[in-house]
Design an enzyme around this catalytic site. Structure first.
Site, mmCIF file in Angstrom:
data_model
loop_
_atom_site.group_PDB
_atom_site.id
_atom_site.type_symbol
_atom_site.label_atom_id
_atom_site.label_comp_id
_atom_site.label_asym_id
_atom_site.label_seq_id
_atom_site.Cartn_x
_atom_site.Cartn_y
_atom_site.Cartn_z
ATOM 1 N N GLU A 1 0.804 -1.025 0.156
ATOM 2 C CA GLU A 1 0.148 -0.002 0.188
ATOM 3 C C GLU A 1 0.844 1.362 -0.041
ATOM 4 O O GLU A 1 0.404 2.316 -0.591
ATOM 5 C CB GLU A 1 -0.926 -0.135 1.145
ATOM 6 N N SER B 1 -50.625 -22.724 40.624
ATOM 7 C CA SER B 1 -50.004 -23.727 41.640
ATOM 8 C C SER B 1 -48.515 -23.792 41.564
ATOM 9 O O SER B 1 -47.960 -24.347 42.614
ATOM 10 C CB SER B 1 -50.521 -25.043 41.172
#
Length: 703
Positions: free
Chosen positions: A93, A363
């Site tokens: 690069e 319950s």
């Protein structure tokens, strides 16, 4: 002679003018450069913060989700990268990266000339610094104005940050395709490893991708990507980062790419992630926006296998209707939440029913009532008459007449063990009134439920609770009486690896270990068809699926169906019902139980078959569960049952008169049991204007 002299003078004048012009240009250039540098210096360092997606990890380190538009991005230092990565990047690069000041005049001149010749702006000359500036601040439009701004930002970066800082920022922001930003995300994406561990060949392959993330992706075109990798290896050798022999050897290396499907982050447990985000918002200074864009790494307690199975079971068992679901799975040993489902379809409704909704538990609240009863002197063999009963309270001004499912009663005395297994409502209300309505309220508060109002119907779960609170309330029954706030988050770290938050709630002893064990031993009877008598145990339909010691309790109201159960290693709670006031039918009432049983068995398949740990202060006796007396030849096939020390029966089935002494006197007898012990409670903390409503308080168990 004269003409020659004139020509010399003219040339001298032209030369002098040209020199002056060049000097003026140089002075203007120098002045402009000074102004430019002064301007950029005055601007100070540009902000280098950028939105980093927050990452959610399961307990095994796998990714379960990302914020910030699904971007996959990590931030690491140069020291956390293999040295080949920055070398390969510089070689391909920007070879002069460490010697230029943010831009390369030679490259710019060559690019300008190439663009003039081609008639377009296709040729670029951006240095690493310029690319970094573009990633942070600018678009990718090919305009001269963008290039000018890119130059200005590059100068500011070079003036205020070191070369290593710029290179680090570049490698953490560059796009590598497939949603991966930065070298660490790319390394994980393509090779399933950290950037610190990549080889020379892998580093060269990765470094070639940013030039064209789609064009050079090895997933899209491996031959093209391979050709660019070899070009980079040769470039590294030409600048002296590696030898040509090393480059040639790397070219031969067979790269092992990770399967694409395996690396794509599965967006699972969206309700779980929402709750984690809410917790961090509450417990830290991160607001919702910052949580999603600060690059946090959130390690959760979620078990991805259990969560995936839970979501699969919801898809499998839930009917094609508006019936909704909430599910929570918790490890009772440490409070870690292993799975959570907040609804049938997150896309259709993000409302989290597991944490935000409150429903009547039916319950499933009874275990805490029976814990209070055991603490008050009851035993698993304490008996009450199971028959249709109307209870009056508030000094006789109000009447409460609960019923058993399908109006099935023993019309005889039953033990607490049977009452738990059959979910007998009459037994529950008699117990509640006998020990005092404040006792259940107190136990409920101890395990994190409530606040509750003292009323007869509380015994049957007539006051709402959240699914996660109820599930977590069962943890003390599984772990020896200890309560821990549900833990969703193990740690939250920022981009520097600094610990931001960890969830470490205190552990409290809220129940007596011996009493919790005796209750658990009774609750295992829910899954024991051998206890069937005048009716069936409520867990009989799923009992054969369970391969580990398991205790639990089902519960239902006209609009809710519950199943909560546990092993020593896991507590699972499942609720199903409608969001609006709509009753569930008999078929729908079985869905929660099926999801629960399938998930419990899946979760426990690789776990040891651990028994619940028997504490000191507990003894066993083999009991005939229907009479409450010691089993013998006259009453064979008894059940080994746990009792608090010194409370086990000592009389056997061969003594009928002893059995009668254990029974309560009939209610209709003058000055009988209820007259003596039920002082028909007024609801001191309740609202007399809101009496118990039968429709809300009816309890039914559907098998």
């Amino acid at each position: 002679m004269i003409p020659a002299t004139r020509n010399k003078r003219k040339r001298f004048k032209r030369t002098r003018l040209l020199f002056r012009f060049i000097l003026l240009l140089f002075m203007a250039f120098t002045l402009g450069l000074i102004v430019l540098l002064s301007y950029t210096r005055m601007q100070g360092p540009p902000p280098i913060d950028f939105a980093l997606p927050t990452q959610y990890l399961a307990s095994d380190g796998t990714i379960i989700g990302n914020d910030e538009d699904g971007q996959n991005r990590f931030t690491i230092t140069l020291d956390d990268m293999a040295p080949y990565i920055p070398q390969a990047t510089i070689a391909i690069e920007d070879r002069k990266f460490y010697s230029h000041y943010g831009f390369d005049l030679k490259r710019i001149g060559g690019a300008v000339l190439a663009n003039i010749q081609s008639g377009n702006k296709a040729q670029g000359a951006s240095t690493i610094t310029q690319q970094y500036a573009r990633n942070l601040y600018l678009s990718h439009d090919k305009t001269y104005m963008r290039k000018w701004n890119e130059l200005l930002y590059s100068l500011r970066l070079e003036m205020n940050f070191s070369k290593d800082e710029i290179l680090t920022g570049y490698l953490n922001t560059i796009y590598y395709g497939h949603g991966a930003y930065g070298i660490e995300a790319a390394s994980q994406l393509f090779f399933g490893k950290s950037a610190k561990d990549v080889t020379l060949a892998e580093a060269a392959m990765l470094s070639g991708i940013p030039k064209g993330p789609s064009y050079y992706s090895p997933r899209n075109d491996l031959p093209r990507a391979k050709a660019r990798q070899e070009l980079i290896l040769d470039s590294m050798a030409s600048v002296g980062f590696i030898t040509q022999a090393e480059a040639d050897e790397a070219k031969k290396e067979q790269l092992a790419f990770v399967d694409q499907a395996a690396t794509e982050a599965q967006e699972i447990a969206p309700y779980y992630q929402d709750h984690v985000k809410a917790l961090i918002n509450q417990q830290t200074d991160f607001d919702e926006d910052r949580i999603g864009t600060s690059g946090l790494k959130i390690e959760t307690t979620l078990d991805p296998a259990i969560q995936a199975k839970a979501e699969e079971l919801v898809d499998t068992h839930m009917p094609d209707s508006e019936l909704q679901v909430g599910l929570v799975a918790i490890d009772p040993r440490n409070g870690e939440v292993k799975a959570l489902v907040g609804g049938k379809d997150y896309e259709a409704s993000a409302f989290n029913r597991a944490t935000q909704a409150k429903r009547n538990p039916g319950s499933t609240l009874k275990p805490f009532l029976y814990y209070a009863a055991l603490e008050s002197g009851f035993t698993p063999m304490s008996t009450f008459l199971s028959e249709a009963t109307a209870f009056s309270y508030d000094d006789g001004r109000e009447e409460y007449a609960p019923r058993n499912f399908n109006n099935v009663y023993a019309d005889d005395y039953i033990t607490m063990l049977e009452a738990v297994a059959y979910s007998d409502n009459i037994y529950a209300v008699k117990t509640h009134l006998s020990i005092g309505t404040s006792e259940l309220v107190s136990v409920g508060e101890n395990v994190g439920l409530g606040p509750f109002t003292e009323r007869p119907s509380l015994a049957l779960g007539a006051q709402p609770v959240s699914i996660i609170d109820l599930t977590n309330a069962y943890s003390p029954l599984a772990n020896g009486g200890k309560q821990i706030e549900p833990i969703f988050i193990r740690s939250v770290t920022d981009t520097n690896g600094t610990l931001v938050y960890e969830q470490k709630p205190p552990v409290r002893q809220v129940l007596h270990e011996d009493t919790a064990y005796v209750l658990t031993h009774m609750m295992q009877g829910v899954f024991e068809p051998a206890l069937n008598s005048y009716t069936s145990v409520t867990g009989g339909s799923v009992a054969k699926q369970l391969t580990h010691p398991t205790a639990g309790k089902s519960g239902s109201t006209p609009r809710d169906s519950w199943m909560v159960g546990y092993t020593p290693q896991l507590v699972i709670g499942v609720w199903t019902g409608y969001d609006k006031d709509k009753e569930i039918n008999q078929t729908e009432s079985q869905v929660a139980k099926r999801i629960w049983a399938d998930l419990m068995e899946f979760s426990m398949k690789d776990e040891l078959k651990l028994p619940f740990k028997k504490p000191a202060g507990v003894e066993y006796a083999t009991i005939d569960p229907h009479t409450g007396l010691l089993a013998n030849d006259a009453c064979p096939g008894g059940r080994q049952t746990a009792f608090l020390q010194g409370t086990a029966p000592i009389q056997s089935c061969s003594s009928p008169e002893a059995a009668e002494e254990l029974q309560e006197e009939p209610e209709e007898k003058k000055d009988g049991f209820f007259k003596r012990f039920f002082k028909w409670f007024s609801i001191e903390d309740g609202d007399p204007s809101q009496p118990d409503v039968l429709e809300e308080d009816e309890e039914f168990e559907l098998e």
